[in-house]
Design a protein around this motif. Structure first.
Motif, PDB file in Angstrom:
ATOM      1  N   THR A  35     150.164  92.708 -30.010  1.00  0.00           N
ATOM      2  CA  THR A  35     148.994  92.599 -29.153  1.00  0.00           C
ATOM      3  C   THR A  35     147.735  93.434 -28.726  1.00  0.00           C
ATOM      4  O   THR A  35     146.843  93.397 -28.554  1.00  0.00           O
ATOM      5  CB  THR A  35     149.337  91.786 -27.599  1.00  0.00           C
ATOM      6  N   GLU A  36     148.633  94.886 -28.948  1.00  0.00           N
ATOM      7  CA  GLU A  36     147.620  96.086 -28.738  1.00  0.00           C
ATOM      8  C   GLU A  36     146.791  96.162 -30.075  1.00  0.00           C
ATOM      9  O   GLU A  36     145.656  96.533 -29.934  1.00  0.00           O
ATOM     10  CB  GLU A  36     148.646  97.011 -28.478  1.00  0.00           C
ATOM     11  N   ASN A  38     146.186  93.562 -32.184  1.00  0.00           N
ATOM     12  CA  ASN A  38     145.311  92.321 -32.406  1.00  0.00           C
ATOM     13  C   ASN A  38     145.593  91.421 -31.221  1.00  0.00           C
ATOM     14  O   ASN A  38     146.579  90.700 -31.320  1.00  0.00           O
ATOM     15  CB  ASN A  38     145.906  91.631 -33.866  1.00  0.00           C
ATOM     16  N   PRO A  39     144.818  91.299 -30.161  1.00  0.00           N
ATOM     17  CA  PRO A  39     144.919  90.963 -28.802  1.00  0.00           C
ATOM     18  C   PRO A  39     145.370  89.160 -29.053  1.00  0.00           C
ATOM     19  O   PRO A  39     144.408  88.411 -29.446  1.00  0.00           O
ATOM     20  CB  PRO A  39     143.851  90.824 -27.832  1.00  0.00           C
ATOM     21  N   LYS A  40     146.413  88.867 -28.504  1.00  0.00           N
ATOM     22  CA  LYS A  40     146.838  87.329 -28.184  1.00  0.00           C
ATOM     23  C   LYS A  40     147.810  87.453 -27.103  1.00  0.00           C
ATOM     24  O   LYS A  40     148.216  88.257 -26.533  1.00  0.00           O
ATOM     25  CB  LYS A  40     147.855  86.871 -29.429  1.00  0.00           C
ATOM     26  N   LEU A  42     151.246  86.390 -25.245  1.00  0.00           N
ATOM     27  CA  LEU A  42     152.489  86.351 -25.500  1.00  0.00           C
ATOM     28  C   LEU A  42     153.206  85.277 -24.758  1.00  0.00           C
ATOM     29  O   LEU A  42     152.949  84.977 -23.458  1.00  0.00           O
ATOM     30  CB  LEU A  42     153.400  87.774 -24.813  1.00  0.00           C
ATOM     31  N   TYR A  76     151.766  85.402 -29.520  1.00  0.00           N
ATOM     32  CA  TYR A  76     153.061  86.131 -30.087  1.00  0.00           C
ATOM     33  C   TYR A  76     154.384  85.660 -29.559  1.00  0.00           C
ATOM     34  O   TYR A  76     154.246  85.632 -28.173  1.00  0.00           O
ATOM     35  CB  TYR A  76     153.029  87.893 -29.867  1.00  0.00           C
ATOM     36  N   PRO A 118     146.627  89.133 -22.881  1.00  0.00           N
ATOM     37  CA  PRO A 118     146.548  89.939 -23.941  1.00  0.00           C
ATOM     38  C   PRO A 118     146.628  91.550 -23.036  1.00  0.00           C
ATOM     39  O   PRO A 118     146.873  92.312 -23.882  1.00  0.00           O
ATOM     40  CB  PRO A 118     145.295  89.838 -24.579  1.00  0.00           C
TER      41      PRO A 118
END
Length: 150
Positions: A35-36, A38-40, A42, A76, A118
């Motif tokens: 996520t760092e 490619n932000p999504k 969790l 993620y 994110p």
């Protein structure tokens, strides 16, 4: 020889097709790193080995094609054993076990699904067993509201 090559190619194709039919589960620290980059959000599935409803989620909900696609597209996904005191990882400068992280997220029942935005802030929990449609509705509500969007 030609038949062996064709069979091999079919097996490889079947393997990749099958792999796409599963949720891509990561370890917590892998999801944080992802996520760092490619932000999504969790999605953390907090479970225990003895939890019957957790096993039912794995067998029925997490194998549903719509659930698999939605989770893989929007989150993620992390599996976290709330009783595992062995595996250690670092998060925000502190060392955690899965059990300590579950406690830090204030999980008290199983299964429990913690959604982390994110920016890695705990947003909400979706506790308890949920059938595929119900589970997607709960996740969809969070995503649709844009909770945790950067």
């Amino acid at each position: 020889m030609k038949k062996i090559v064709i069979i091999g190619l079919l097996l490889i194709t079947a393997h990749f097709a099958q792999a796409q039919d599963k949720i891509e589960w990561l370890k917590f620290e892998e999801a944080v790193a992802a996520t760092e980059a490619n932000p999504k959000m969790l999605l953390v599935d907090v479970y225990t080995d003895w939890c019957g409803w957790c096993k039912k989620m794995d067998k029925e909900t997490f194998t549903d094609p719509a659930v698999v696609k939605y989770i893989n597209d929007n989150f993620y996904a992390v599996k976290m054993n709330a009783e595992d005191d062995n595996r250690k990882f670092d998060f925000k400068g502190k060392e955690y076990t899965e059990a300590k992280m579950a406690a830090a997220m204030r999980v008290q029942s199983y299964p429990n699904f913690v959604i982390i935005d994110p920016t890695l802030m705990n947003i909400t929990q979706l506790p308890g067993y949920r059938q595929p449609v119900e589970f997607l509705a709960g996740l969809g509500e969070i995503v649709d509201k844009g909770i945790g969007a950067k």
